[in-house]
Scaffold this motif. Structure first.
Motif, PDB file in Angstrom:
ATOM      1  N   ALA A   1      37.981 -42.783  77.557  1.00 53.33           N
ATOM      2  CA  ALA A   1      39.306 -43.143  77.046  1.00 53.33           C
ATOM      3  C   ALA A   1      40.192 -41.906  77.049  1.00 53.33           C
ATOM      4  O   ALA A   1      39.716 -40.790  76.919  1.00 53.33           O
ATOM      5  CB  ALA A   1      39.198 -43.706  75.632  1.00 53.33           C
ATOM      6  N   ASP A   2      41.462 -42.125  77.183  1.00 48.34           N
ATOM      7  CA  ASP A   2      42.441 -41.044  77.140  1.00 48.34           C
ATOM      8  C   ASP A   2      43.342 -41.253  75.938  1.00 48.34           C
ATOM      9  O   ASP A   2      43.668 -42.382  75.590  1.00 48.34           O
ATOM     10  CB  ASP A   2      43.312 -41.036  78.405  1.00 48.34           C
ATOM     11  N   GLU A   3      43.735 -40.171  75.322  1.00 48.08           N
ATOM     12  CA  GLU A   3      44.681 -40.223  74.206  1.00 48.08           C
ATOM     13  C   GLU A   3      45.612 -39.023  74.365  1.00 48.08           C
ATOM     14  O   GLU A   3      45.176 -37.921  74.671  1.00 48.08           O
ATOM     15  CB  GLU A   3      43.950 -40.140  72.869  1.00 48.08           C
ATOM     16  N   THR A   4      46.868 -39.225  74.134  1.00 45.59           N
ATOM     17  CA  THR A   4      47.838 -38.139  74.236  1.00 45.59           C
ATOM     18  C   THR A   4      47.989 -37.462  72.879  1.00 45.59           C
ATOM     19  O   THR A   4      48.176 -38.132  71.864  1.00 45.59           O
ATOM     20  CB  THR A   4      49.207 -38.684  74.688  1.00 45.59           C
ATOM     21  N   GLY A   5      47.876 -36.132  72.857  1.00 37.79           N
ATOM     22  CA  GLY A   5      48.046 -35.359  71.625  1.00 37.79           C
ATOM     23  C   GLY A   5      49.460 -34.811  71.545  1.00 37.79           C
ATOM     24  O   GLY A   5      50.237 -34.857  72.499  1.00 37.79           O
ATOM     25  N   THR A   6      49.801 -34.285  70.379  1.00 32.55           N
ATOM     26  CA  THR A   6      51.119 -33.721  70.138  1.00 32.55           C
ATOM     27  C   THR A   6      50.974 -32.254  69.768  1.00 32.55           C
ATOM     28  O   THR A   6      50.147 -31.905  68.926  1.00 32.55           O
ATOM     29  CB  THR A   6      51.827 -34.471  68.993  1.00 32.55           C
ATOM     30  N   ALA A   7      51.762 -31.413  70.370  1.00 33.24           N
ATOM     31  CA  ALA A   7      51.800 -29.984  70.038  1.00 33.24           C
ATOM     32  C   ALA A   7      53.159 -29.697  69.417  1.00 33.24           C
ATOM     33  O   ALA A   7      54.186 -29.805  70.077  1.00 33.24           O
ATOM     34  CB  ALA A   7      51.593 -29.134  71.286  1.00 33.24           C
ATOM     35  N   ASN A   8      53.181 -29.339  68.147  1.00 30.09           N
ATOM     36  CA  ASN A   8      54.427 -29.069  67.432  1.00 30.09           C
ATOM     37  C   ASN A   8      54.710 -27.576  67.422  1.00 30.09           C
ATOM     38  O   ASN A   8      53.792 -26.754  67.357  1.00 30.09           O
ATOM     39  CB  ASN A   8      54.329 -29.571  65.990  1.00 30.09           C
ATOM     40  N   PHE A   9      55.960 -27.206  67.461  1.00 34.93           N
ATOM     41  CA  PHE A   9      56.350 -25.805  67.349  1.00 34.93           C
ATOM     42  C   PHE A   9      57.818 -25.727  66.993  1.00 34.93           C
ATOM     43  O   PHE A   9      58.550 -26.705  67.083  1.00 34.93           O
ATOM     44  CB  PHE A   9      56.071 -25.028  68.644  1.00 34.93           C
ATOM     45  N   ASN A  10      58.221 -24.552  66.544  1.00 31.02           N
ATOM     46  CA  ASN A  10      59.591 -24.290  66.157  1.00 31.02           C
ATOM     47  C   ASN A  10      60.042 -23.035  66.904  1.00 31.02           C
ATOM     48  O   ASN A  10      59.517 -21.951  66.671  1.00 31.02           O
ATOM     49  CB  ASN A  10      59.670 -24.075  64.640  1.00 31.02           C
ATOM     50  N   LEU A  11      60.992 -23.180  67.806  1.00 30.59           N
ATOM     51  CA  LEU A  11      61.510 -22.014  68.528  1.00 30.59           C
ATOM     52  C   LEU A  11      62.474 -21.259  67.621  1.00 30.59           C
ATOM     53  O   LEU A  11      63.396 -21.849  67.059  1.00 30.59           O
ATOM     54  CB  LEU A  11      62.240 -22.461  69.795  1.00 30.59           C
ATOM     55  N   ILE A  12      62.227 -19.970  67.454  1.00 27.54           N
ATOM     56  CA  ILE A  12      63.062 -19.145  66.572  1.00 27.54           C
ATOM     57  C   ILE A  12      63.374 -17.826  67.253  1.00 27.54           C
ATOM     58  O   ILE A  12      62.716 -17.429  68.217  1.00 27.54           O
ATOM     59  CB  ILE A  12      62.365 -18.863  65.227  1.00 27.54           C
ATOM     60  N   TYR A  13      64.382 -17.158  66.741  1.00 28.35           N
ATOM     61  CA  TYR A  13      64.641 -15.789  67.152  1.00 28.35           C
ATOM     62  C   TYR A  13      63.691 -14.895  66.376  1.00 28.35           C
ATOM     63  O   TYR A  13      63.584 -15.020  65.147  1.00 28.35           O
ATOM     64  CB  TYR A  13      66.076 -15.378  66.819  1.00 28.35           C
ATOM     65  N   PRO A  14      63.005 -13.967  67.035  1.00 32.65           N
ATOM     66  CA  PRO A  14      62.184 -13.019  66.278  1.00 32.65           C
ATOM     67  C   PRO A  14      63.097 -12.179  65.382  1.00 32.65           C
ATOM     68  O   PRO A  14      64.227 -11.868  65.755  1.00 32.65           O
ATOM     69  CB  PRO A  14      61.544 -12.144  67.352  1.00 32.65           C
ATOM     70  N   ILE A  15      62.615 -11.844  64.225  1.00 31.32           N
ATOM     71  CA  ILE A  15      63.384 -11.009  63.302  1.00 31.32           C
ATOM     72  C   ILE A  15      63.202  -9.550  63.698  1.00 31.32           C
ATOM     73  O   ILE A  15      62.080  -9.090  63.902  1.00 31.32           O
ATOM     74  CB  ILE A  15      62.915 -11.213  61.848  1.00 31.32           C
ATOM     75  N   THR A  16      64.325  -8.842  63.807  1.00 29.99           N
ATOM     76  CA  THR A  16      64.263  -7.393  63.991  1.00 29.99           C
ATOM     77  C   THR A  16      65.092  -6.748  62.887  1.00 29.99           C
ATOM     78  O   THR A  16      66.117  -7.281  62.476  1.00 29.99           O
ATOM     79  CB  THR A  16      64.783  -6.929  65.370  1.00 29.99           C
ATOM     80  N   VAL A  17      64.598  -5.629  62.399  1.00 33.77           N
ATOM     81  CA  VAL A  17      65.257  -4.914  61.307  1.00 33.77           C
ATOM     82  C   VAL A  17      65.399  -3.460  61.714  1.00 33.77           C
ATOM     83  O   VAL A  17      64.443  -2.847  62.201  1.00 33.77           O
ATOM     84  CB  VAL A  17      64.425  -5.002  60.000  1.00 33.77           C
ATOM     85  N   SER A  18      66.595  -2.913  61.517  1.00 35.09           N
ATOM     86  CA  SER A  18      66.796  -1.489  61.819  1.00 35.09           C
ATOM     87  C   SER A  18      67.655  -0.853  60.726  1.00 35.09           C
ATOM     88  O   SER A  18      68.612  -1.460  60.248  1.00 35.09           O
ATOM     89  CB  SER A  18      67.445  -1.303  63.191  1.00 35.09           C
ATOM     90  N   GLU A  19      67.265   0.352  60.333  1.00 34.11           N
ATOM     91  CA  GLU A  19      68.043   1.094  59.340  1.00 34.11           C
ATOM     92  C   GLU A  19      69.279   1.657  60.027  1.00 34.11           C
ATOM     93  O   GLU A  19      69.170   2.378  61.018  1.00 34.11           O
ATOM     94  CB  GLU A  19      67.200   2.217  58.742  1.00 34.11           C
ATOM     95  N   THR A  20      70.452   1.317  59.509  1.00 35.89           N
ATOM     96  CA  THR A  20      71.693   1.817  60.105  1.00 35.89           C
ATOM     97  C   THR A  20      72.313   2.940  59.278  1.00 35.89           C
ATOM     98  O   THR A  20      73.081   3.736  59.809  1.00 35.89           O
ATOM     99  CB  THR A  20      72.714   0.681  60.293  1.00 35.89           C
TER     100      THR A  20
END
Length: 155
Positions: free
Chosen positions: A24-43
């Motif tokens: 038998a075949d069954e289709t699975g679901t792959a969930n994800f959330n596309l986000i911008y990676p956080i970058t931090v810099s001391e100014t």
């Protein structure tokens, strides 16, 4: 007779195969959330300017580049709040700073934030960091010193 045995074998094989549990075949679901990676810099590096070690005391730096307290001394470098630039997806982020730093003898530096959350707009946010220096005159040594702290940003 040979034809009957052969036909019986074919019918039995067909019945056997049709009663087996098949694949038998069954289709699975792959969930994800596309986000911008956080970058931090001391100014902008935080600067308290001149701080007295003549007596025990405190020098506090606020978010408008002003120092106050018995240990604060006029002169020296201009006081500056630390500033970090955060690049992230628009929306709310959670902010925190590291705990007190006591790596300089006779000095306890405690960084502070005006808010524990920030709102990223246009994929950018500037975060001001202030703090206090608590001086124990008997164990503090004269000279230029630097203490460190960490700003953490989480979606």
């Amino acid at each position: 007779m040979t034809k009957k045995i052969l036909l019986s074998s074919v019918i039995a094989s067909t019945l056997f195969l049709s009663t087996q549990v098949g694949a038998a075949d069954e289709t699975g679901t792959a969930n994800f959330n596309l986000i911008y990676p956080i970058t931090v810099s001391e100014t902008t590096q935080m600067e308290f300017g001149d701080v007295s070690i003549a007596a025990d005391g405190q020098c506090a730096l606020d978010y408008s580049d002003t120092t106050s307290g018995a240990a604060c001394v006029a002169g020296g470098n201009a006081a500056r709040t630390g500033v970090f630039n955060v690049a992230a997806a628009d929306g709310t982020v959670n902010l925190s700073v590291s705990g007190p730093d006591t790596s300089v003898s006779g000095v306890t530096f405690t960084p502070t934030l005006a808010s524990l959350t920030g709102t990223v707009s246009g994929n950018t946010l500037d975060v001001d960091v202030a703090g206090t220096l608590d001086i124990v005159a008997a164990s503090a040594t004269e000279g230029t010193h630097a203490l460190s702290y960490t700003l953490s940003v989480v979606y």
